[in-house]
Enzyme design. Structure first.
Site, PDB file in Angstrom:
ATOM      1  CD  GLU A  93      -5.449   8.662 -11.284  1.00 35.94           C
ATOM      2  OE1 GLU A  93      -5.503   8.747 -10.044  1.00 35.94           O
ATOM      3  OE2 GLU A  93      -6.060   7.802 -11.921  1.00 35.94           O
ATOM      4  CE  LYS A 109      -0.245  11.268  -2.207  1.00 38.52           C
ATOM      5  NZ  LYS A 109      -1.075  11.777  -1.145  1.00 38.52           N
ATOM      6  NE  ARG A 138      -8.236   5.433  -1.348  1.00 32.96           N
ATOM      7  CZ  ARG A 138      -7.185   4.693  -1.721  1.00 32.96           C
ATOM      8  NH1 ARG A 138      -6.020   4.888  -1.166  1.00 32.96           N
ATOM      9  NH2 ARG A 138      -7.320   3.773  -2.638  1.00 32.96           N
ATOM     10  NE  ARG A 162      -4.594   6.014   3.949  1.00 33.46           N
ATOM     11  CZ  ARG A 162      -4.001   5.026   4.604  1.00 33.46           C
ATOM     12  NH1 ARG A 162      -4.600   4.475   5.638  1.00 33.46           N
ATOM     13  NH2 ARG A 162      -2.833   4.577   4.218  1.00 33.46           N
ATOM     14  CD  GLU A 208      -7.842  12.502  -1.661  1.00 31.27           C
ATOM     15  OE1 GLU A 208      -8.003  11.265  -1.746  1.00 31.27           O
ATOM     16  OE2 GLU A 208      -7.101  13.025  -0.808  1.00 31.27           O
ATOM     17  CG  PHE A 260      -8.882   8.135  -7.387  1.00 29.96           C
ATOM     18  CD1 PHE A 260      -8.467   6.842  -7.102  1.00 29.96           C
ATOM     19  CD2 PHE A 260      -9.169   8.989  -6.339  1.00 29.96           C
ATOM     20  CE1 PHE A 260      -8.331   6.414  -5.796  1.00 29.96           C
ATOM     21  CE2 PHE A 260      -9.045   8.565  -5.028  1.00 29.96           C
ATOM     22  CZ  PHE A 260      -8.630   7.261  -4.746  1.00 29.96           C
ATOM     23  NE  ARG A 306       1.973   1.849   2.444  1.00 27.92           N
ATOM     24  CZ  ARG A 306       1.353   3.029   2.442  1.00 27.92           C
ATOM     25  NH1 ARG A 306       1.435   3.812   1.396  1.00 27.92           N
ATOM     26  NH2 ARG A 306       0.649   3.416   3.471  1.00 27.92           N
ATOM     27  CE  LYS A 316       2.852   7.678  -0.405  1.00 27.10           C
ATOM     28  NZ  LYS A 316       2.117   7.817   0.828  1.00 27.10           N
TER      29      LYS A 316
HETATM   30  P1  ATP Z   1      -0.394  10.089   2.165  1.00 29.74           P
HETATM   31  O1  ATP Z   1       0.132  10.101   3.580  1.00 29.74           O
HETATM   32  O2  ATP Z   1       0.635  10.439   1.134  1.00 29.74           O
HETATM   33  O3  ATP Z   1      -1.696  10.790   1.986  1.00 29.74           O
HETATM   34  P2  ATP Z   1      -1.594   7.478   2.441  1.00 29.74           P
HETATM   35  O4  ATP Z   1      -0.787   6.540   3.264  1.00 29.74           O
HETATM   36  O5  ATP Z   1      -2.831   8.054   3.021  1.00 29.74           O
HETATM   37  O6  ATP Z   1      -0.640   8.583   1.840  1.00 29.74           O
HETATM   38  P3  ATP Z   1      -1.184   6.337  -0.091  1.00 29.74           P
HETATM   39  O7  ATP Z   1      -1.875   5.279  -0.862  1.00 29.74           O
HETATM   40  O8  ATP Z   1       0.209   6.082   0.253  1.00 29.74           O
HETATM   41  O9  ATP Z   1      -2.056   6.700   1.163  1.00 29.74           O
HETATM   42  O10 ATP Z   1      -1.252   7.669  -0.932  1.00 29.74           O
HETATM   43  C1  ATP Z   1      -2.407   7.921  -1.653  1.00 29.74           C
HETATM   44  C2  ATP Z   1      -3.340   8.836  -0.901  1.00 29.74           C
HETATM   45  O11 ATP Z   1      -3.454  10.023  -1.625  1.00 29.74           O
HETATM   46  C3  ATP Z   1      -4.718   8.217  -0.859  1.00 29.74           C
HETATM   47  O12 ATP Z   1      -4.994   7.603   0.369  1.00 29.74           O
HETATM   48  C4  ATP Z   1      -5.657   9.365  -1.178  1.00 29.74           C
HETATM   49  O13 ATP Z   1      -6.197   9.922  -0.003  1.00 29.74           O
HETATM   50  C5  ATP Z   1      -4.792  10.424  -1.799  1.00 29.74           C
HETATM   51  N1  ATP Z   1      -5.007  10.664  -3.237  1.00 29.74           N
HETATM   52  C6  ATP Z   1      -5.067  11.884  -3.803  1.00 29.74           C
HETATM   53  N2  ATP Z   1      -5.198  11.810  -5.121  1.00 29.74           N
HETATM   54  C7  ATP Z   1      -5.224  10.494  -5.434  1.00 29.74           C
HETATM   55  C8  ATP Z   1      -5.315   9.770  -6.656  1.00 29.74           C
HETATM   56  N3  ATP Z   1      -5.378  10.391  -7.839  1.00 29.74           N
HETATM   57  N4  ATP Z   1      -5.312   8.415  -6.593  1.00 29.74           N
HETATM   58  C9  ATP Z   1      -5.213   7.777  -5.420  1.00 29.74           C
HETATM   59  N5  ATP Z   1      -5.107   8.413  -4.243  1.00 29.74           N
HETATM   60  C10 ATP Z   1      -5.113   9.753  -4.228  1.00 29.74           C
END
Ligand code: ATP
Length: 588
Positions: A250, A252, A257, A272, A302, A342, A417, A423
């Site tokens: 998907e 990103k 979020r 989040r 998102e 998503f 996690r 990712k």
């Molecule tokens: P990052 O610092 O990379 O944003 P994170 O620690 O906030 O990461 P992770 O679960 O590691 O969170 O990475 C996923 C993040 O990316 C989610 O918190 C969300 O905000 C964002 N995101 C964007 N597109 C998507 C998607 N298709 N599915 C899930 N999360 C997504």
């Protein structure tokens, strides 16, 4: 329940940081707690009145507390302020003052946990022109009847300075031992906590219904579910090694979020870190019910800022314009967004967490009717490196950060996690790989142009095992004048007199902050360090990990809590990965 029992436990907990000891004190406390007050005790232990997502703030200022101490003790304000300056803590100043109380009260009532809790709740709800007087009346009535030790902890809760250093996991360990006799039941409690984000409710359930009640614990609409997070991979090849030969990719998107809870016209939005962010997005609240074809649902999406004319995605920072209390209507029209769905976690009264990714995606596409505002995140099933690379290219061209890669047959793992979601970002493909999210724990005053600001910040990673924040670097580059001012505004209220015991650092900062703010940095590599404490002794005895040439990227990660920062586990993986790359290229 007598408040003195709780105050005694607070006192014992404050004098230790050892997790086992904290657990023991908690177990003893829970065993003495009647079931109807256990949720209140659990909130108070965390310095709260209700779970975070309800956003209840006590909001009592130091000045008001000092006036209340003066009123109930008959001792002049000046003298109390003097005592406060000497000791650096209002609770302790109050206890010393109350020892020397000049006024005698005739009818001293024992104070109960219930009374303290209800009074604090009333204080948090007082509004309007007379609220300051009302708050003072409530506080001094409690202090009138409090012993010096009880007063310390009433004031600490009121002012938000109670820091016992107990993590949620420690509370759950203690609940499992106290009510089921078996610490291993923590896992079952964790599930209940992950789907409700309400530790008080979890405590009440195990106390009244035992472990069987916890096993039946279900998602509660309008209580946020703790989000599932992703692990990172550096290359398409690594993704295939970990996910197999068919999985979903998907986009990103680089936005915020959001977890959307909806039932008919009622909508709530959680970030989040589970803050209720409904007020920033009145457009979502208005438009989403029309797009949902279910009686009720919990969905994840998102939110992305878009260019009104071209529909192009804009970077995360644009959404910061929405984070304001006033004139939100203007921001809504100036900074348009789209909501990109998503996942679906709940629909028509039923949990969807156990469904596989493929089933959830299918359901999502049935529940959400797409239009210009509500969209599905672009998704494709990929089978090899070329297909991933191709989709990654499209995603980057559309203005997103990279790809999320998700296993098709796996459930939604709330609050963890895991390795079902990965990712892949373009930037990972450099030496260190990723940007890091670090907790700001200390500050050093600036010189020259930076006088009056914090010119350099001391940053830390999160150590999940010990639940502490370990120093990893100082950062002094990447700051614009504007970001220095902004950081000063945010950090100044977080200054503490003494270093929080959860901060592990050998370096002495000019000022220490409560470990709360997370910022993003990039660095050229991770090195071993004799001074820093991140992953100390894990790679080499006597050495920790440090960042070489760290630089602030300009991103203040308001949507992350300190516990969401990069962990020592991640640092170790990155360090080893970096060595492997060097080795593969015959550099070492
Ligand atoms: P990052 O610092 O990379 O944003 P994170 O620690 O906030 O990461 P992770 O679960 O590691 O969170 O990475 C996923 C993040 O990316 C989610 O918190 C969300 O905000 C964002 N995101 C964007 N597109 C998507 C998607 N298709 N599915 C899930 N999360 C997504």
């Amino acid at each position: 329940m007598e408040y003195s029992i709780l105050a005694d436990s607070f006192f014992k907990m404050e004098s230790t940081t050892k997790r086992l000891e904290l657990t023991k004190i908690l177990v003893e406390l829970f065993e003495k707690t009647p079931h109807e007050v256990i949720s209140k005790i659990v909130y108070l232990l965390q310095g709260k009145l209700r779970p975070d997502f309800e956003g209840i703030e006590l909001g009592v200022a130091e000045k008001l507390a000092i006036r209340a101490i003066s009123k109930s003790s008959g001792i002049p304000i000046k003298k109390i302020e003097e005592e406060y300056r000497k000791g650096g803590d209002i609770g302790h100043a109050a206890s010393i003052i109350l020892e020397q109380k000049t006024q005698t009260t005739f009818l001293v009532e024992d104070i109960t946990v219930e009374r303290v809790y209800e009074t604090l709740l009333k204080i948090s709800k007082s509004e309007g022109s007379r609220s300051q007087d009302m708050k003072m009346k409530y506080i001094s009535s409690l202090l009138n009847d409090a012993t010096p030790l009880e007063a310390i902890y009433i004031l600490k809760i009121l002012l938000g300075t109670l820091r016992l250093g107990i993590a949620e996991n420690t509370v759950m360990d203690a609940l499992a031992v106290a009510f089921s006799g078996n610490k291993d039941n923590r896992k079952i409690l964790e599930h209940a906590y992950n789907v409700s984000s309400d530790l008080g409710k979890v405590a009440e359930t195990i106390a009244t219904k035992g472990i069987a009640g916890i096993e039946e614990f279900e998602i509660i609409l309008f209580n946020p579910i703790r989000p599932m997070l992703a692990d990172r991979v550096k290359s398409e090849q690594e993704a295939i090694e970990r996910l197999g030969n068919e999985f979903a990719a998907e986009y990103k998107l680089d936005g915020e979020r959001v977890q959307i809870h909806v039932e008919e016209e009622k909508v709530a939005l959680f970030s989040r870190s589970l803050e209720n962010i409904s007020s920033y997005y009145p457009d979502i609240i208005e438009k989403i019910p029309k797009a949902i074809q279910a009686d009720n649902a919990i969905l994840e999406a998102e939110i992305v800022a878009v260019n009104e004319n071209t529909g192009e995605f804009l970077p995360f920072q644009e959404l910061m314009h929405r984070r304001r209390k006033y004139k939100i209507e203007k921001a809504v029209s100036q900074y348009p967004i789209t909501v990109n769905f998503f996942d679906v976690l709940f629909s028509n009264e039923k949990s969807c967490l156990e469904l596989s990714y493929a089933q959830r995606r299918e359901k999502l596409e049935k529940i959400v009717k797409e239009d210009d505002f509500a969209r599905y995140i672009p998704m494709e099933i990929v089978r090899n490196e070329n297909e991933i690379e191709d989709f990654l290219e499209n995603s980057i061209n559309a203005g997103s950060e990279g790809l999320m890669l998700k296993q098709l047959d796996k459930p939604y793992q709330a609050g963890s996690r895991g390795s079902y979601w990965l990712k892949l970002k373009r930037e990972y493909q450099n030496k260190l790989g990723d940007s890091l999210d670090l907790v700001v724990v200390g500050g050093f005053f600036g010189k020259g142009r930076r006088t009056g600001n914090y010119g350099t910040l001391l940053l830390a990673t999160y150590d999940e095992d010990e639940d502490v924040f370990t120093s990893i670097c100082k950062v002094g580059t990447g700051f614009s004048d504007e970001s220095l001012d902004q950081l000063y505004q945010i950090l100044n209220p977080k200054v503490t007199i003494k270093k929080n015991p959860r901060i592990i650092s050998e370096m002495e900062a000019d000022v220490w902050f409560e470990p709360e703010l997370v910022i993003e940095v990039v660095a050229s590599e991770i090195t071993l360090s004799p001074i820093h404490k991140a992953a100390r002794d894990k790679i080499r005895k006597g050495a920790g990990l440090a960042l070489r040439f760290p630089k602030f990227t300009g991103k203040i990660r308001v949507e992350k809590t300190a516990e969401d920062a990069s962990t020592n586990e991640e640092m170790i993986t990155l360090y080893k990965g970096q060595k492997k790359v060097a080795h593969d290229k015959n550099l070492i």
